[in-house]
Scaffold this motif. Sequence first.
Motif, PDB file in Angstrom:
ATOM      1  N   UNK A  37       0.841  -1.197   0.000  1.00  0.00           N
ATOM      2  CA  UNK A  37       0.000   0.000   0.000  1.00  0.00           C
ATOM      3  C   UNK A  37       0.875   1.245   0.000  1.00  0.00           C
ATOM      4  N   UNK A  38       0.358   2.339  -0.533  1.00  0.00           N
ATOM      5  CA  UNK A  38       1.146   3.562  -0.630  1.00  0.00           C
ATOM      6  C   UNK A  38       1.046   4.444   0.608  1.00  0.00           C
ATOM      7  N   UNK A  39       0.039   4.198   1.435  1.00  0.00           N
ATOM      8  CA  UNK A  39      -0.091   4.974   2.673  1.00  0.00           C
ATOM      9  C   UNK A  39      -0.819   4.150   3.721  1.00  0.00           C
ATOM     10  N   UNK A  40      -0.680   4.570   4.955  1.00  0.00           N
ATOM     11  CA  UNK A  40      -1.353   3.893   6.063  1.00  0.00           C
ATOM     12  C   UNK A  40      -1.577   4.901   7.177  1.00  0.00           C
ATOM     13  N   UNK A  41      -2.200   4.470   8.225  1.00  0.00           N
ATOM     14  CA  UNK A  41      -2.373   5.295   9.412  1.00  0.00           C
ATOM     15  C   UNK A  41      -2.325   4.393  10.624  1.00  0.00           C
ATOM     16  N   UNK A  42      -2.107   4.980  11.774  1.00  0.00           N
ATOM     17  CA  UNK A  42      -2.006   4.201  13.009  1.00  0.00           C
ATOM     18  C   UNK A  42      -3.373   3.699  13.419  1.00  0.00           C
ATOM     19  N   UNK A  43      -3.378   2.486  13.956  1.00  0.00           N
ATOM     20  CA  UNK A  43      -4.584   1.875  14.493  1.00  0.00           C
ATOM     21  C   UNK A  43      -4.400   1.689  15.988  1.00  0.00           C
ATOM     22  N   UNK A  44      -5.476   1.502  16.689  1.00  0.00           N
ATOM     23  CA  UNK A  44      -5.393   1.279  18.125  1.00  0.00           C
ATOM     24  C   UNK A  44      -4.602   0.014  18.413  1.00  0.00           C
ATOM     25  N   UNK A  45      -4.786  -1.011  17.597  1.00  0.00           N
ATOM     26  CA  UNK A  45      -4.045  -2.257  17.775  1.00  0.00           C
ATOM     27  C   UNK A  45      -2.540  -2.081  17.656  1.00  0.00           C
ATOM     28  N   UNK A  46      -2.095  -0.981  17.056  1.00  0.00           N
ATOM     29  CA  UNK A  46      -0.666  -0.722  16.918  1.00  0.00           C
ATOM     30  C   UNK A  46      -0.013  -0.306  18.236  1.00  0.00           C
ATOM     31  N   UNK A  47      -0.808   0.002  19.236  1.00  0.00           N
ATOM     32  CA  UNK A  47      -0.247   0.406  20.528  1.00  0.00           C
ATOM     33  C   UNK A  47       0.630  -0.672  21.149  1.00  0.00           C
ATOM     34  N   UNK A  48       0.450  -1.904  20.728  1.00  0.00           N
ATOM     35  CA  UNK A  48       1.285  -2.979  21.238  1.00  0.00           C
ATOM     36  C   UNK A  48       2.769  -2.688  20.961  1.00  0.00           C
ATOM     37  N   UNK A  49       3.034  -1.910  19.936  1.00  0.00           N
ATOM     38  CA  UNK A  49       4.400  -1.551  19.582  1.00  0.00           C
ATOM     39  C   UNK A  49       5.091  -0.634  20.575  1.00  0.00           C
ATOM     40  N   UNK A  50       4.320   0.043  21.425  1.00  0.00           N
ATOM     41  CA  UNK A  50       4.943   0.928  22.412  1.00  0.00           C
ATOM     42  C   UNK A  50       5.308   0.192  23.700  1.00  0.00           C
ATOM     43  N   UNK A  51       4.868  -1.033  23.834  1.00  0.00           N
ATOM     44  CA  UNK A  51       5.126  -1.779  25.069  1.00  0.00           C
ATOM     45  C   UNK A  51       6.624  -1.909  25.373  1.00  0.00           C
ATOM     46  N   UNK A  52       7.492  -2.222  24.395  1.00  0.00           N
ATOM     47  CA  UNK A  52       8.920  -2.296  24.729  1.00  0.00           C
ATOM     48  C   UNK A  52       9.476  -0.988  25.299  1.00  0.00           C
ATOM     49  N   UNK A  53       9.027   0.141  24.759  1.00  0.00           N
ATOM     50  CA  UNK A  53       9.497   1.423  25.278  1.00  0.00           C
ATOM     51  C   UNK A  53       9.000   1.649  26.701  1.00  0.00           C
ATOM     52  N   UNK A  54       7.734   1.315  26.937  1.00  0.00           N
ATOM     53  CA  UNK A  54       7.167   1.485  28.278  1.00  0.00           C
ATOM     54  C   UNK A  54       7.859   0.553  29.265  1.00  0.00           C
TER      55      UNK A  54
END
Length: 181
Positions: free
Chosen positions: A9-26
């Motif tokens: 795809x040429x573009x995307x946007x953040x989804x709520x399910x993408x929040x799992x990606x912040x867990x390592x930082x937290x």
Amino acid sequence: ERRMLINGESQTYSRIGDLIGVIPAITGKIELVYEGEKEGASIVANKLISKAMRKLFADYFPSPEKIRKGTENPYKTLSQWFSSGRKIDLLTDFSEITYQKALTSIPNLKDFVLKHHKNAKGEQLFLLMELVLHGMAEYSLVSKNNLISGLQFTDILAGMLGNSNDDDDDDDDYGGYYEKK
């Protein structure tokens, strides 16, 4: 960006399910601040996300807590869809089309969002539709289960009892929108 590249795809946007990606930082921050925490940094991170989701949901949609106090339940039709044995998977790598088809496969979800946010359209509409599912899970109206690469929403009792019919090969297990590669 990863999802966009995988799906061509040429573009995307953040989804709520993408929040799992912040867990390592937290979890990294929690480990530094709360060394020796018995719960574990991952559990604390998930609780923080859950509390934020619960608050955000109540800011955008009717509070389920008030429903329990005698007001009409606006979530009844959505909850009934799940209680009839249906479930939906929202996988992290779903293309935009598959993600949108999965969300629109839930009857009345789009109408529910538009009732409370008349001007929602496009990406915002689908983000709000996903927020409804997460919010309903935070208020125990539906069950939210972690999958290897996403989340599954199902009836709260099925989630508690572990009766999710995972042995069935029906397309209905995925709201009819599971991409097979």
